[in-house]
Structures are given as structure tokens and as C-alpha cells.
Design a protein around this motif. Structure first.
Motif: not given
Lengths: 82, 189
Positions: B168-180
């Protein structure tokens, strides 16, 4: 992963300072986890996968993210990491 | 709308009669970084976050309820046959006085759950960074629970839950990358 695969560990450790007036015997090493998700960034495509049954047991489809945890303070538990 | 499957996400087996473990497990039931807090935090944030990551919050928030159910099963199994004396020896006499062996949303120290554990800042980056922190804190809590427990079967289920926090932490980190939206910028410049 940008890290060196030869030196990559999922557990690190340090030795907290122990003074002569501390009441308890020193714990020695303190351990902390540095799980794979800290290093991967955006997951690259086509990573190797576990077979389905194994993935269900591990909790992840990808060996890259698998991180077995054992109490590092238990006798005989994988010392020497980090 | 949710669909319910009448089974646990991962099997829960408890092999030793040790009600003290139930007390510790309550940290993940009604604690600040527990599964209830996680589920409510993510599902609530969905309404005020860019569309691209709403699905992720729905998926993970829903899975947290499946984890909550596993923790509830562990606590129930460890306390259902315990006598008042056994509960007292396990440090659960205050719990028994108010709840018998009913489950209640409180942490390992008996502090009741509060919505104050959850933030909703409305800023997508701030909220996702909180989610990442929440996953890492839950991962750490599972580590301390595994350290405290010497039940191999219980630890097996706890290890599964800890691994899910990592993913889950990995996916939230990826979500940040998407929004960046900087992922492919290198190719342009």
C-alpha cells in the motif's frame, strides 16, 4: 532499483550510545526495517511475478516487494544484517 | 456500494491461548494507526482528490476493512473462551468491566477510537503523504506485534498484513508520482 544489489538490505541497524550511569544493560544493536517500497519509485513494467498460490500466501504478486519480517531481537534471528 | 465475500482475506489461525496478545492486537483495531483509522481515512479522502487516484483510495480503503475483520477474528479467538480471571491476568479487567468480551474500538492502552486520528487536509499531496506515513506506521506496529508474539500461526497472519502495508505504501508513493506528473518529463527536455 537505483541501489547496489550487492549491498542492498531490507534491515539496518545502529548501536545506541550507552553511558556508564545507564540503569539497564545495553540492548546492543537496534534494528529498523527499510522495506523495498522505499527504493523502487514508480513500479517498472514486466517485473517477475510469484505463481498465484505463492502470491496469495506472501501478500504480494511481486518478489521485488516481498519482505519477510522476523523479530530481530529473538535469539538466532538473522543477525549481521546492515 | 460494496459487495461482501463471507471469508477472510487471509486465514487466521491462533495456536496458543494467550489473551494478552488480544490486548496488544487492539492497537491495530481501534488505534491511531490501526485498520479502522486507515479505512476511514482513505475512503473519506476520495471525494476531494484528483480523479486519477480515487480508485486507488477506494481499493485500499476497502482492503483495510478486510484487514480489520482479520484483526477482529484474532482478538475474538483469543478472548472468547477466557474467564474473567484470565482476562484480568491479561490486563483486560478494565475492558471486561465495561464490555465483557465484546470487541470495542480502542487501542492497546484502552483509549477509545477518535476521528481526531484522521486528517483530511484537502490538499492532495498533503493527504497522500499522510497516507504513506500511516502505512509505514502500521507496518511498524505489525513489527512490534510480531516481536511481542511467539505464536507462529498468528505471526504468519500478521506477516501477511505487514506485507500489505508495504505494498500500500508503494501504491501511495506511485499516486504522488502520478499527481506530480513529472514521470516522463526527461524524454521531453
Amino acid at each position: 532499483m537505483k541501489t547496489n544489489p550487492k549491498t542492498f538490505t531490507k534491515r539496518k541497524s545502529y548501536v545506541p550510545f550507552h553511558g556508564p550511569c545507564d540503569p539497564c544493560p545495553p540492548i546492543g544493536r537496534k534494528y529498523y526495517s527499510t522495506p523495498p517500497n522505499l527504493y523502487v519509485g514508480f513500479q517498472p513494467p514486466n517485473l517477475p511475478q510469484f505463481p498465484p498460490e505463492e502470491a496469495l500466501k506472501c501478500g504480494t504478486l511481486w518478489p521485488t516487494f516481498y519482505d519477510f519480517y522476523e523479530n530481530p531481537y529473538k535469539k538466532g534471528a538473522g543477525r549481521g544484517h546492515g | 456500494m460494496w459487495k461482501y465475500e463471507k471469508k477472510l482475506q487471509y486465514p487466521v489461525k491462533v495456536s496458543t491461548c494467550n489473551p494478552t496478545l488480544a490486548k496488544y492486537l487492539m492497537e491495530q483495531y481501534g488505534g491511531a494507526d490501526g485498520e479502522l483509522a486507515a479505512a476511514l481515512r482513505y475512503l473519506n479522502q476520495r471525494y476531494t482528490i484528483p480523479e486519477k487516484v480515487i480508485g486507488l483510495l477506494t481499493d485500499i480503503g476497502t482492503e483495510e476493512f478486510a484487514h480489520l475483520e482479520m484483526i477482529a477474528t484474532m482478538i475474538y479467538k483469543l478472548t472468547k473462551d477466557a474467564t474473567p480471571q484470565q482476562l484480568r491476568d491479561a490486563g483486560l479487567s478494565e475492558h471486561y468491566a465495561s464490555h465483557d468480551s465484546a470487541l470495542y474500538y480502542e487501542n492497546a492502552a484502552g483509549v477509545p477510537f477518535t476521528a481526531a486520528y484522521i486528517q483530511a487536509k484537502g490538499d492532495p499531496i498533503a493527504d497522500l503523504y499522510e497516507d504513506i506515513a500511516a502505512e509505514e506506521k502500521a507496518r511498524a506496529t505489525y513489527q512490534w506485534l510480531i516481536d511481542l508474539s511467539d505464536d507462529p500461526d498468528l505471526n504468519d497472519s500478521l506477516r501477511f498484513l505487514r506485507e500489505r502495508e508495504v505494498v500500500h505504501s508503494q501504491r501511495f508513493r506511485e499516486a504522488v508520482e502520478i499527481l506530480k506528473e513529472e514521470r516522463d518529463r526527461k524524454k521531453i527536455f
